[in-house]
Design a protein around this motif. Structure first.
Motif, PDB file in Angstrom:
ATOM      1  N   LEU A 110       0.823  -1.213   0.000  1.00  0.00           N
ATOM      2  CA  LEU A 110       0.000   0.000   0.000  1.00  0.00           C
ATOM      3  C   LEU A 110       0.855   1.259   0.000  1.00  0.00           C
ATOM      4  O   LEU A 110       0.519   2.257  -0.626  1.00  0.00           O
ATOM      5  N   MET A 111       1.966   1.201   0.728  1.00  0.00           N
ATOM      6  CA  MET A 111       2.854   2.376   0.781  1.00  0.00           C
ATOM      7  C   MET A 111       3.520   2.583  -0.582  1.00  0.00           C
ATOM      8  O   MET A 111       3.647   3.713  -1.060  1.00  0.00           O
ATOM      9  N   TRP A 112       3.900   1.478  -1.209  1.00  0.00           N
ATOM     10  CA  TRP A 112       4.484   1.582  -2.559  1.00  0.00           C
ATOM     11  C   TRP A 112       3.462   2.188  -3.524  1.00  0.00           C
ATOM     12  O   TRP A 112       3.785   3.056  -4.328  1.00  0.00           O
ATOM     13  N   GLN A 113       2.241   1.718  -3.394  1.00  0.00           N
ATOM     14  CA  GLN A 113       1.185   2.210  -4.282  1.00  0.00           C
ATOM     15  C   GLN A 113       0.960   3.707  -4.076  1.00  0.00           C
ATOM     16  O   GLN A 113       0.863   4.473  -5.031  1.00  0.00           O
ATOM     17  N   LEU A 114       0.904   4.122  -2.799  1.00  0.00           N
ATOM     18  CA  LEU A 114       0.711   5.538  -2.486  1.00  0.00           C
ATOM     19  C   LEU A 114       1.841   6.383  -3.087  1.00  0.00           C
ATOM     20  O   LEU A 114       1.606   7.426  -3.706  1.00  0.00           O
ATOM     21  N   CYS A 115       3.071   5.915  -2.915  1.00  0.00           N
ATOM     22  CA  CYS A 115       4.211   6.679  -3.439  1.00  0.00           C
ATOM     23  C   CYS A 115       4.203   6.696  -4.968  1.00  0.00           C
ATOM     24  O   CYS A 115       4.538   7.719  -5.584  1.00  0.00           O
ATOM     25  N   ALA A 116       3.806   5.579  -5.578  1.00  0.00           N
ATOM     26  CA  ALA A 116       3.744   5.540  -7.047  1.00  0.00           C
ATOM     27  C   ALA A 116       2.716   6.555  -7.551  1.00  0.00           C
ATOM     28  O   ALA A 116       2.946   7.246  -8.559  1.00  0.00           O
ATOM     29  N   VAL A 117       1.606   6.668  -6.837  1.00  0.00           N
ATOM     30  CA  VAL A 117       0.567   7.632  -7.223  1.00  0.00           C
ATOM     31  C   VAL A 117       1.105   9.063  -7.100  1.00  0.00           C
ATOM     32  O   VAL A 117       0.948   9.899  -7.998  1.00  0.00           O
ATOM     33  N   LYS A 118       1.783   9.354  -5.987  1.00  0.00           N
ATOM     34  CA  LYS A 118       2.308  10.715  -5.758  1.00  0.00           C
ATOM     35  C   LYS A 118       3.379  11.067  -6.792  1.00  0.00           C
ATOM     36  O   LYS A 118       3.425  12.192  -7.291  1.00  0.00           O
ATOM     37  N   ILE A 119       4.241  10.099  -7.088  1.00  0.00           N
ATOM     38  CA  ILE A 119       5.294  10.346  -8.091  1.00  0.00           C
ATOM     39  C   ILE A 119       4.646  10.607  -9.457  1.00  0.00           C
ATOM     40  O   ILE A 119       5.041  11.518 -10.183  1.00  0.00           O
ATOM     41  N   LYS A 132       1.700   4.678 -24.627  1.00  0.00           N
ATOM     42  CA  LYS A 132       0.402   5.222 -25.028  1.00  0.00           C
ATOM     43  C   LYS A 132       0.022   6.481 -24.229  1.00  0.00           C
ATOM     44  O   LYS A 132      -0.391   7.478 -24.790  1.00  0.00           O
ATOM     45  N   ILE A 133       0.204   6.397 -22.905  1.00  0.00           N
ATOM     46  CA  ILE A 133      -0.245   7.517 -22.059  1.00  0.00           C
ATOM     47  C   ILE A 133       0.656   8.740 -22.244  1.00  0.00           C
ATOM     48  O   ILE A 133       0.182   9.858 -22.396  1.00  0.00           O
ATOM     49  N   LEU A 134       1.948   8.472 -22.263  1.00  0.00           N
ATOM     50  CA  LEU A 134       2.894   9.572 -22.475  1.00  0.00           C
ATOM     51  C   LEU A 134       2.612  10.239 -23.828  1.00  0.00           C
ATOM     52  O   LEU A 134       2.593  11.472 -23.939  1.00  0.00           O
ATOM     53  N   HIS A 135       2.348   9.402 -24.798  1.00  0.00           N
ATOM     54  CA  HIS A 135       2.015   9.883 -26.139  1.00  0.00           C
ATOM     55  C   HIS A 135       0.775  10.792 -26.082  1.00  0.00           C
ATOM     56  O   HIS A 135       0.773  11.884 -26.646  1.00  0.00           O
ATOM     57  N   ARG A 157       0.824  -4.670 -11.450  1.00  0.00           N
ATOM     58  CA  ARG A 157       0.017  -4.787 -12.673  1.00  0.00           C
ATOM     59  C   ARG A 157      -1.366  -4.179 -12.494  1.00  0.00           C
ATOM     60  O   ARG A 157      -1.846  -3.450 -13.343  1.00  0.00           O
ATOM     61  N   MET A 158      -1.978  -4.442 -11.326  1.00  0.00           N
ATOM     62  CA  MET A 158      -3.381  -4.033 -11.177  1.00  0.00           C
ATOM     63  C   MET A 158      -3.578  -2.677 -10.492  1.00  0.00           C
ATOM     64  O   MET A 158      -4.558  -2.014 -10.722  1.00  0.00           O
ATOM     65  N   HIS A 159      -2.641  -2.305  -9.617  1.00  0.00           N
ATOM     66  CA  HIS A 159      -2.916  -1.120  -8.793  1.00  0.00           C
ATOM     67  C   HIS A 159      -1.982   0.068  -8.999  1.00  0.00           C
ATOM     68  O   HIS A 159      -2.190   1.112  -8.406  1.00  0.00           O
ATOM     69  N   PHE A 160      -0.915  -0.095  -9.774  1.00  0.00           N
ATOM     70  CA  PHE A 160      -0.009   1.037  -9.964  1.00  0.00           C
ATOM     71  C   PHE A 160      -0.498   1.889 -11.143  1.00  0.00           C
ATOM     72  O   PHE A 160      -1.063   1.358 -12.095  1.00  0.00           O
ATOM     73  N   PRO A 161      -0.280   3.202 -11.092  1.00  0.00           N
ATOM     74  CA  PRO A 161      -0.752   4.059 -12.190  1.00  0.00           C
ATOM     75  C   PRO A 161      -0.126   3.643 -13.527  1.00  0.00           C
ATOM     76  O   PRO A 161       1.079   3.368 -13.576  1.00  0.00           O
ATOM     77  N   PRO A 162      -0.933   3.587 -14.573  1.00  0.00           N
ATOM     78  CA  PRO A 162      -0.415   3.172 -15.885  1.00  0.00           C
ATOM     79  C   PRO A 162       0.791   4.009 -16.355  1.00  0.00           C
ATOM     80  O   PRO A 162       1.746   3.458 -16.910  1.00  0.00           O
ATOM     81  N   LEU A 163       0.749   5.322 -16.088  1.00  0.00           N
ATOM     82  CA  LEU A 163       1.872   6.168 -16.530  1.00  0.00           C
ATOM     83  C   LEU A 163       3.169   5.781 -15.807  1.00  0.00           C
ATOM     84  O   LEU A 163       4.245   5.747 -16.404  1.00  0.00           O
ATOM     85  N   TYR A 164       3.053   5.466 -14.536  1.00  0.00           N
ATOM     86  CA  TYR A 164       4.222   5.049 -13.758  1.00  0.00           C
ATOM     87  C   TYR A 164       4.820   3.776 -14.371  1.00  0.00           C
ATOM     88  O   TYR A 164       6.030   3.658 -14.542  1.00  0.00           O
ATOM     89  N   LYS A 165       3.933   2.832 -14.729  1.00  0.00           N
ATOM     90  CA  LYS A 165       4.417   1.568 -15.314  1.00  0.00           C
ATOM     91  C   LYS A 165       5.059   1.818 -16.672  1.00  0.00           C
ATOM     92  O   LYS A 165       6.053   1.199 -17.022  1.00  0.00           O
ATOM     93  N   GLU A 166       4.464   2.742 -17.419  1.00  0.00           N
ATOM     94  CA  GLU A 166       5.018   3.063 -18.738  1.00  0.00           C
ATOM     95  C   GLU A 166       6.427   3.641 -18.615  1.00  0.00           C
ATOM     96  O   GLU A 166       7.315   3.332 -19.392  1.00  0.00           O
TER      97      GLU A 166
END
Lengths: 254, 20
Positions: free
Chosen positions: A59-68, B5-8, A241-250
């Motif tokens: 949960l803490m990782w998720q929170l920080c990923a969201v803030k970043i 995709k999102i960055l784009h 995969r399921m809970h981290f922001p897509p932009l962070y994963k990208e």
């Protein structure tokens, strides 16, 4: 006239560039310093620190990923407003943001840093390194705080910070750039504007070389962040995969 | 492009999801 940087860039051009970058920084800085001033110096109650420390690691990782990720969205807007950035190919825009956006977040962190209490503005209050204990990355957190402290000690103005951020973002030595030369020109121009502003502000000659040294520290922080993320992902692949922001994963997922 | 995709999208949008 041919896009070459200094010495052909005139003082007026450098002033103009500094003004534009500074304006972009101001418009996209996420928090104005004045907004945080009232809470600066306030220590987080121990009960709240305990609350963060007791959070499950995921949960803490998720929170920080969201803030970043939130902070990075502002950096993307900053980049878009830098002269010449949007004229680069989309490949190069993405390469520069993938490599540099977190570095700019770390630079911006010094604006939200309370040197007296060794605390950073996080989740609506000023938090010390102990707040991030649940992440299980004490060494990285300590280094991030040390970086913020050392950058704060240079007491850069907002204009100087803006130009340093643009200089870092426009690093021409990133892998996979298609038009290195064009990025190099933009970076050189930004460096000249930074140098010009530092001189105008009667700063010590050493400040620019100090800042250049900070660039390698930033790179090290970012690669360590990626290592920590890989280690976390190895244990909790589904959480990422399921809970981290897509932009962070990208940006960091690979 | 698919990989970023999102960055784009953020780069293409004149107004991004960030409330500036």
């Amino acid at each position: 006239s041919n896009g070459e940087a200094s010495p052909t860039a005139s003082m007026a051009e450098l002033d103009h560039l500094a003004h534009v970058v500074s304006k972009s920084h101001h418009e996209t800085c996420q928090y104005l310093k004045e907004e945080l001033q009232p809470t600066r110096g306030e220590r987080l109650p121990q009960a709240e620190v305990d609350g963060y420390q007791r959070k499950p690691r995921e949960l803490m990782w998720q929170l920080c990923a969201v803030k970043i990720t939130e902070a990075i969205q502002y950096v993307v807007e900053f980049a878009k407003r830098i002269d010449g950035f949007m004229e680069l190919s989309q490949n190069d825009q993405i390469v520069l943001l993938k490599a540099g956006s977190l570095e700019v977040v770390f630079i911006r962190m010094c604006r939200l840093f309370d040197e007296q209490n060794n605390a950073v503005y996080f989740d609506g209050k000023f938090a010390g390194p102990d707040v991030f204990k649940a992440l299980g990355c004490d060494d990285l957190i300590a280094s991030v705080f040390d970086f913020a402290k050392s950058l704060c000690s240079l007491q850069l103005t907002e204009e100087e910070l803006a130009l340093f951020s643009a200089f870092v973002l426009l690093s021409a030595d990133r892998s996979w750039l298609q038009d290195k030369l064009q990025v190099e020109k933009l970076q050189q121009k930004t460096q000249s504007a930074l140098q010009h502003v530092l001189q105008k502000n009667q700063r010590d000659d050493g400040v620019l070389s100090e800042l250049r040294c900070r660039v390698s520290a930033l790179r090290s922080l970012c690669s360590r962040h990626t290592e920590k993320l890989s280690a976390f992902r190895a244990v909790h692949p589904d959480i990422v995969r399921m809970h981290f922001p897509p932009l962070y994963k990208e940006l960091f997922g690979a | 492009k698919e990989k970023h995709k999102i960055l784009h999208q953020l780069l293409q949008n004149s107004a991004s999801p960030v409330d500036l």
